[in-house]
Design a protein around this motif. Structure first.
Motif, PDB file in Angstrom:
ATOM      1  N   LYS A  79      57.784 -14.201   8.561  1.00 26.11           N
ATOM      2  CA  LYS A  79      56.987 -12.787   8.701  1.00 26.11           C
ATOM      3  C   LYS A  79      55.850 -12.929   9.684  1.00 26.11           C
ATOM      4  O   LYS A  79      55.845 -11.779  10.498  1.00 26.11           O
ATOM      5  CB  LYS A  79      56.130 -12.508   7.354  1.00 26.11           C
ATOM      6  N   GLN A  80      55.244 -14.023   9.901  1.00 26.36           N
ATOM      7  CA  GLN A  80      54.438 -14.259  11.051  1.00 26.36           C
ATOM      8  C   GLN A  80      55.036 -13.866  12.440  1.00 26.36           C
ATOM      9  O   GLN A  80      54.432 -13.109  13.333  1.00 26.36           O
ATOM     10  CB  GLN A  80      53.663 -15.346  11.032  1.00 26.36           C
ATOM     11  N   ARG A  81      56.026 -14.448  12.672  1.00 33.58           N
ATOM     12  CA  ARG A  81      56.839 -14.411  13.665  1.00 33.58           C
ATOM     13  C   ARG A  81      57.246 -13.015  14.102  1.00 33.58           C
ATOM     14  O   ARG A  81      57.100 -12.454  15.121  1.00 33.58           O
ATOM     15  CB  ARG A  81      58.175 -15.098  13.776  1.00 33.58           C
ATOM     16  N   ARG A  82      57.694 -12.141  13.100  1.00 28.42           N
ATOM     17  CA  ARG A  82      58.184 -10.842  13.077  1.00 28.42           C
ATOM     18  C   ARG A  82      57.057  -9.971  13.522  1.00 28.42           C
ATOM     19  O   ARG A  82      56.871  -9.231  14.411  1.00 28.42           O
ATOM     20  CB  ARG A  82      58.963 -10.313  12.031  1.00 28.42           C
ATOM     21  N   ALA A  86      56.292  -7.815  16.822  1.00 31.25           N
ATOM     22  CA  ALA A  86      56.103  -6.473  16.736  1.00 31.25           C
ATOM     23  C   ALA A  86      54.855  -6.064  17.389  1.00 31.25           C
ATOM     24  O   ALA A  86      54.516  -4.905  18.005  1.00 31.25           O
ATOM     25  CB  ALA A  86      56.058  -5.855  15.192  1.00 31.25           C
ATOM     26  N   ARG A  87      53.704  -6.913  17.283  1.00 27.51           N
ATOM     27  CA  ARG A  87      52.335  -6.767  17.845  1.00 27.51           C
ATOM     28  C   ARG A  87      52.500  -6.645  19.415  1.00 27.51           C
ATOM     29  O   ARG A  87      52.055  -5.774  20.139  1.00 27.51           O
ATOM     30  CB  ARG A  87      51.353  -7.802  17.516  1.00 27.51           C
ATOM     31  N   ARG A  88      53.285  -7.734  19.812  1.00 26.10           N
ATOM     32  CA  ARG A  88      53.427  -7.657  21.397  1.00 26.10           C
ATOM     33  C   ARG A  88      54.326  -6.575  21.949  1.00 26.10           C
ATOM     34  O   ARG A  88      53.840  -5.966  22.793  1.00 26.10           O
ATOM     35  CB  ARG A  88      54.215  -8.965  21.759  1.00 26.10           C
ATOM     36  N   LYS A  89      55.346  -6.095  20.988  1.00 28.30           N
ATOM     37  CA  LYS A  89      56.129  -4.986  21.389  1.00 28.30           C
ATOM     38  C   LYS A  89      55.109  -3.636  21.526  1.00 28.30           C
ATOM     39  O   LYS A  89      55.221  -2.798  22.421  1.00 28.30           O
ATOM     40  CB  LYS A  89      57.236  -4.678  20.628  1.00 28.30           C
ATOM     41  N   LEU A  90      54.383  -3.671  20.570  1.00 24.87           N
ATOM     42  CA  LEU A  90      53.336  -2.490  20.517  1.00 24.87           C
ATOM     43  C   LEU A  90      52.537  -2.315  21.670  1.00 24.87           C
ATOM     44  O   LEU A  90      52.075  -1.449  22.201  1.00 24.87           O
ATOM     45  CB  LEU A  90      52.545  -2.499  19.186  1.00 24.87           C
ATOM     46  N   VAL A  93      54.286  -1.237  24.905  1.00 21.88           N
ATOM     47  CA  VAL A  93      54.579   0.264  24.500  1.00 21.88           C
ATOM     48  C   VAL A  93      53.383   1.073  24.831  1.00 21.88           C
ATOM     49  O   VAL A  93      53.375   1.976  25.630  1.00 21.88           O
ATOM     50  CB  VAL A  93      55.089   0.435  23.098  1.00 21.88           C
ATOM     51  N   ARG A  94      52.296   0.521  24.293  1.00 22.59           N
ATOM     52  CA  ARG A  94      51.069   1.172  24.652  1.00 22.59           C
ATOM     53  C   ARG A  94      50.691   1.287  26.281  1.00 22.59           C
ATOM     54  O   ARG A  94      50.151   2.042  26.701  1.00 22.59           O
ATOM     55  CB  ARG A  94      49.969   0.374  23.712  1.00 22.59           C
ATOM     56  N   SER A  95      50.742   0.135  26.552  1.00 27.70           N
ATOM     57  CA  SER A  95      50.522  -0.173  28.263  1.00 27.70           C
ATOM     58  C   SER A  95      51.370   0.646  28.812  1.00 27.70           C
ATOM     59  O   SER A  95      50.827   1.492  29.815  1.00 27.70           O
ATOM     60  CB  SER A  95      50.593  -1.589  28.559  1.00 27.70           C
ATOM     61  N   GLU A  96      52.795   0.922  28.695  1.00 28.21           N
ATOM     62  CA  GLU A  96      53.625   1.648  29.636  1.00 28.21           C
ATOM     63  C   GLU A  96      53.165   3.136  29.064  1.00 28.21           C
ATOM     64  O   GLU A  96      53.321   3.791  30.000  1.00 28.21           O
ATOM     65  CB  GLU A  96      55.161   1.344  29.041  1.00 28.21           C
ATOM     66  N   PHE A  97      52.843   3.406  27.816  1.00 29.37           N
ATOM     67  CA  PHE A  97      52.619   4.805  27.596  1.00 29.37           C
ATOM     68  C   PHE A  97      51.200   5.048  28.505  1.00 29.37           C
ATOM     69  O   PHE A  97      51.467   6.285  29.122  1.00 29.37           O
ATOM     70  CB  PHE A  97      52.268   5.007  26.343  1.00 29.37           C
ATOM     71  N   LEU A  98      50.187   4.213  28.354  1.00 30.27           N
ATOM     72  CA  LEU A  98      49.020   4.790  29.309  1.00 30.27           C
ATOM     73  C   LEU A  98      49.403   4.712  30.665  1.00 30.27           C
ATOM     74  O   LEU A  98      48.918   5.790  31.453  1.00 30.27           O
ATOM     75  CB  LEU A  98      48.117   3.550  28.921  1.00 30.27           C
TER      76      LEU A  98
END
Length: 326
Positions: A79-82, A86-90, A93-98
């Protein structure tokens, strides 16, 4: 009794000492056997402060007492790995979005700034260009306003703040009225827009949807169809039955436009995704968020959206609507 048999004292003491040594050795052996898998279960901390679990798969020789603990810790580690992935992907995505938002905002702002500076430098007194520059500046301001509205919409949808007003209503008059409302836009580009129903009976077919959001979906799809179609083209809004095993209807927007290359189709509904230059012939009013909003609204209706397209032969966007409350 021991005084009467002194020959038994020394062997008894020796046996007792041997038993004590054996007991101590067995204790250390059991402790080591127990502590080794426990040590393997203990996490370490990396340079960023994240827990790192060693492999916690249950070994054959693991004591029964620890197997349940081992399985539980293995689940925690997974669960911690998932969560970390997910945190790294978020973050990505946030960086790309900005970065995309900054780029999209910068373009109309710089354009308006350039037009105003040119006018202030003397072009305002030239009747051959001043009204043209003002019209261009107004167009960029409208583009900026559309972008901000779409950003607000997609933010509200993704955060769950956009309230949907679902109700049952007859889809036929809704689509007919929408087609009549949008037809002048098509006629202005010497195109035609028609509605065709393939659902029986044609007198009344109810769906469960939010009328305003459904209209927003259709406006995006029809507007794109008009932008990327040639003069004299026909654009159709179609209503069809869904899969026989589902209580759904399918709405299609079919155009005869320039089409979309296959490599772009999987990413077409991503925010700010741009297709090749050949398709980007639209006026500067597009924000790159329209299809992402369409996808979010469709999913909020418990439906799906897809696209089929062929270069030079047009595109078909279709989405599903439920015929009963969910």
């Amino acid at each position: 009794m021991w005084a009467e048999k002194p020959q038994l004292v020394e062997p008894a003491i020796l046996i007792s000492l041997l038993l004590l040594v054996l007991a101590i050795a067995l204790s250390f052996w059991f402790a080591a056997r127990l502590m080794k898998p426990i040590r393997e279960l203990m996490p370490t901390v990396d340079s960023e402060g994240h827990l790192e679990f060693r492999s916690t798969k249950v070994a054959v020789k693991t004591p029964e007492e620890l197997k349940a603990v081992t399985i539980a810790i293995d689940q925690i580690a997974e669960k911690q790995r998932r969560d970390e992935a997910a945190r790294r992907k978020l973050e990505r995505v946030r960086s790309e979005f900005l970065a995309n938002v900054s780029h999209e905002l910068r373009t109309p702002i710089f354009a308006v700034q350039g037009f105003i500076e040119t006018l202030l430098d003397g072009a305002v007194d030239d009747p051959a260009v001043n009204r043209d520059f003002l019209r261009r500046a107004r167009g960029q301001a409208e583009r900026l306003n559309n972008l901000l509205n779409d950003l607000i919409d997609i933010s509200r949808i993704e955060s769950g703040e956009m309230r949907m007003s679902f109700r049952m209503f007859d889809i036929h008059p809704f689509l007919r009225d929408f087609t009549n409302e949008m037809r002048p836009m098509a006629l202005a580009k010497t195109m035609d827009l028609e509605f065709k129903s393939k659902v029986q009976p044609k007198d009344e077919v109810s769906v469960y949807a939010d009328k305003e959001r459904l209209k927003q979906v259709l406006i995006n799809l029809v507007d794109n169809a008009i932008k990327y179609s040639e003069s004299g083209s026909l654009i159709r809004i179609e209503l069809l039955e869904g899969e026989p095993t589902t209580r759904e209807l399918t709405v299609r927007v079919v155009d005869q436009g320039i089409g979309i290359a296959p490599e772009h189709l999987p990413r077409l509904f991503e925010r700010f995704y741009r297709v090749d230059k050949g398709r980007a012939r639209s006026s500067p009013g597009g924000t790159g968020l329209g299809l992402a909003i369409v996808k979010h609204i469709t999913e909020a209706h418990h439906g799906t959206i897809s696209v089929r397209s062929e270069l030079g032969h047009g595109s078909t966007f279709q989405f599903t609507l439920r015929k009963e409350p969910f």
